[in-house]
Design an enzyme around this catalytic site. Structure first.
Site: not given
Ligand code: PDD
Length: 283
Positions: A148, A206
């Site tokens: 991330k 991710l």
């Molecule tokens: N984004 N895929 C990507 C590329 C992401 O950046 C995110 C999360 C997710 C979903 O992951 P999670 O369920 O852990 O939030 C999938 C966050 C919310 C953001 O960049 O704001």
């Protein structure tokens, strides 16, 4: 009320919060982050987010700015000072400040920044009741999308393309024509037989915490999920489409590249799963 940010040991007014111009996050996108949802004062999936943050730092051989215990205390203080009951906390760690040079600096101290903001469950519900549209776009990211990282330029371009076409999200597809994930969300479909499908975790996506939590809930409910890549074609011809993320929870999709999915209203399975996810967060 003015917002308060945490920056390297200090709680400062949001408008005055700053890091040095030679912070490696600023110069090299040499940093990682997390976004954690808060619902009715409760952090959702906190341990999963902390574990993923540590994994991201480990994968980049980055030192943690502090141990998980103290970090959790700072997180609670940021939420308290910003009076966030329902919203999001943003945590960013970078390798720190050093004269610009590509290799890791020997003596940089990692930077830690946190902000929190309020969001509205009513607004999220209104969006879910209507459903959103998505576009598809080639996935032009690197092959460590499991980290991330704050290096989000391809995601920014994808989201901008969606915005310009009046869509909420862009689902990216790989060289084989399979959907990887959204620019900031994970992608799911329900096929014409009613089977739930989402891509397995790998370096291509991710490992979303919302995705993992929903998979746990589905297992408890005895609902089967196929963990496999699905094609753009399958997406277009799905009975239902939805996405998951910390800021969207479970969000039904009703249009892909201008093509209406189902009858153009959120599907019953997606809506049911949103309900299940909401009660998980609220209880
Ligand atoms: N984004 N895929 C990507 C590329 C992401 O950046 C995110 C999360 C997710 C979903 O992951 P999670 O369920 O852990 O939030 C999938 C966050 C919310 C953001 O960049 O704001």
């Amino acid at each position: 009320m003015s917002r308060i940010a945490y920056v390297n040991g200090q709680y400062v007014p949001h408008g005055e919060a700053a890091v040095h111009i030679e912070d490696r996050g600023y110069q090299f996108a040499d940093g990682v982050y997390e976004v954690i949802p808060i619902v009715n004062g409760k952090m959702i999936g906190e341990q999963g987010h902390m574990d993923r943050l540590w994994r991201s730092m480990d994968e980049l051989q980055m030192d943690a700015p502090m141990a998980p215990g103290p970090m959790k205390i700072v997180m609670r203080e940021v939420l308290r000072q910003n009076k966030v009951e329902t919203g999001l906390i943003y945590i960013q760690v970078t390798r720190g400040v050093a004269p610009r040079d590509h290799p890791f600096p020997l003596d940089a101290v990692p930077s830690l920044v946190m902000t929190a903001k309020k969001t509205s469950m009513d607004a999220a519900d209104a969006k879910a009741d209507k459903g959103v549209s998505v576009i598809t776009t080639p996935d032009i990211r690197w092959n460590r999308c499991d980290i991330k990282s704050v290096a989000l330029l391809p995601n920014v371009l994808a989201k901008q393309a969606a915005k310009e076409q009046g869509a909420y999200e862009a689902f990216q597809y790989d060289a084989d024509g399979n959907i990887t994930e959204g620019s900031s969300t994970n992608a799911w479909i329900v096929d014409q037989d009613g089977t739930l499908i989402t891509r397995p975790t790998s370096n291509s996506i991710l490992a979303g915490i919302t995705r993992a939590e929903l998979l746990d809930l589905l297992e408890k409910e005895g609902i089967k999920v196929e963990l496999r890549a699905f094609s753009k074609d399958e997406l277009m011809n799905a009975r239902e489409v939805f996405l998951t993320s910390s800021s969207s929870y479970v969000q039904p999709v009703v249009e892909v590249d201008g093509k209406v999915i189902g009858n153009g209203k959120p599907g019953s399975i997606s809506s049911n799963l949103r309900g299940i996810f909401k009660s998980y967060m609220q209880n």
